[in-house]
Scaffold this active site. Sequence first.
Site, PDB file in Angstrom:
ATOM      1  N   ASP A  13      10.995  47.431  23.039  1.00  0.00           N
ATOM      2  CA  ASP A  13      11.261  47.290  21.605  1.00  0.00           C
ATOM      3  C   ASP A  13      12.277  48.328  21.173  1.00  0.00           C
ATOM      4  OD1 ASP A  13      10.273  46.587  18.651  1.00  0.00           O
ATOM      5  OD2 ASP A  13      10.314  48.763  18.848  1.00  0.00           O
ATOM      6  N   ASP A 109      15.294  42.337  18.703  1.00  0.00           N
ATOM      7  CA  ASP A 109      15.082  43.725  19.149  1.00  0.00           C
ATOM      8  C   ASP A 109      13.896  43.883  20.099  1.00  0.00           C
ATOM      9  OD1 ASP A 109      13.141  43.170  17.276  1.00  0.00           O
ATOM     10  OD2 ASP A 109      13.323  45.059  16.195  1.00  0.00           O
ATOM     11  N   GLU A 110      13.328  42.791  20.594  1.00  0.00           N
ATOM     12  CA  GLU A 110      12.205  42.873  21.523  1.00  0.00           C
ATOM     13  C   GLU A 110      12.405  41.902  22.686  1.00  0.00           C
ATOM     14  OE1 GLU A 110       8.061  43.676  19.475  1.00  0.00           O
ATOM     15  OE2 GLU A 110       9.128  42.105  18.395  1.00  0.00           O
TER      16      GLU A 110
END
Length: 422
Positions: A13, A109-110
């Site tokens: 993350d 973003d992950e």
Amino acid sequence: MSQGKERTIFLADCQSFYASVEKAAHPGLEDKPVAVAGDPALRSGIILAACPVAKKYGVSTAERLGEALKKCPELIVMRPHMQHYIDVSLLITKIYEEFTDLVEIFSIDEQFLDVTASLAIFGDPITIAKTIQRKVFSQTGVKVRIGISSNKILAKIATDIWAKKNESGIFTLLPSDVEKYLWEQPVSKMFGVGSRMTAHFARLGMYSIGDVARTPLPLLKNKFRARFGKQSDIHAEVMWRTANGLDDSPVTPGTFDTPPKSVGHMMTLPRDYAESSEVDTILLELTEEVCRDCRRKGYMASIVTVSCMCSPFDAPTGFSRQMRMPDPTNHTSTVFQAVKKLLYKFWDTMPVRRAGVMLSQLVDDDTYQLTLFEDQIKARALEKVTDSIKDRFGNAAIVRASSVTTAGQAQNRALKIGGHYK
């Protein structure tokens, strides 16, 4: 990987992703409170990301900009640059792929990584995680937190509850430690549980994740049926498996490459659109976007859906209706005729604040039905030319005359991705 061998899964993350990317692009902001907001010109805009410095002042994602500025008057507010964020995200994906070919994008973003087969090459899980952190930070300026486990759900939980909070940004949660570490956590921290579901669990007498995990599945299903109805068995099982850390799903690259079931666009309007000509303009722009997406992806559609939400927001009216077109198509004018038919059949003439067009029941566009009354070959060739102009010079390079009116939004939307400026 041999069958039955325990996997090693990461959920990586990116910390305060949008804000971190902006800080990396503006070196003088390292120690300053920075937030990215949907529209900094409006104090009513929403915070999309806040850096750790800003968070120390109490600034949080999804709160109104005006409230954030009250907490932190010196907050530096930046407009989002979505194309740049996408580019950085893709660069980070490339870095992950240096360690494993099993990388699954979960969000911008992950990402999940299955590094099981990489351990013999790059070292133990902690060593690999630290190497990834250093490499991502050196190339992008973004800090990465990594949860480690033997399956995806536990890796995600390890990231959200622990890796995001500790100094190293790394945490390992093994299945054998679920009862020790996870079950004592409040049910509100369980993945997939928001404030409403937390309240439902409280009414069922379940306050910790362990309360859910220890409930026999048949009993939990009965409790869910009593509260949510007969169709809640799957939801109950998902909650029970999550609480027990059970997840057999593989890390699957190319998750977003699967054929779509539908293609659609929704637009929230800058003001009330009361005149039919204004609503027509917006629906034509949406139809053009949707049809162009279909043409780009190689699909035609048989079903068109039109939706409108009308003012006022606190007691809205509106509709969402669909109809089958005579033949599968991705031709803008043909689809727009169906869109208008739906609009004037179901619109109650109240001012429109949000509108959407969606195409579904998709088929390949390599064959199409010719008609006696329309030159399909010429129409398709014309749309191919206009699409190529937009692909090369941008969506606003060529627009319809109606989009130049005060009602048109095509030129403004051409500057944005996902509703935010590129």
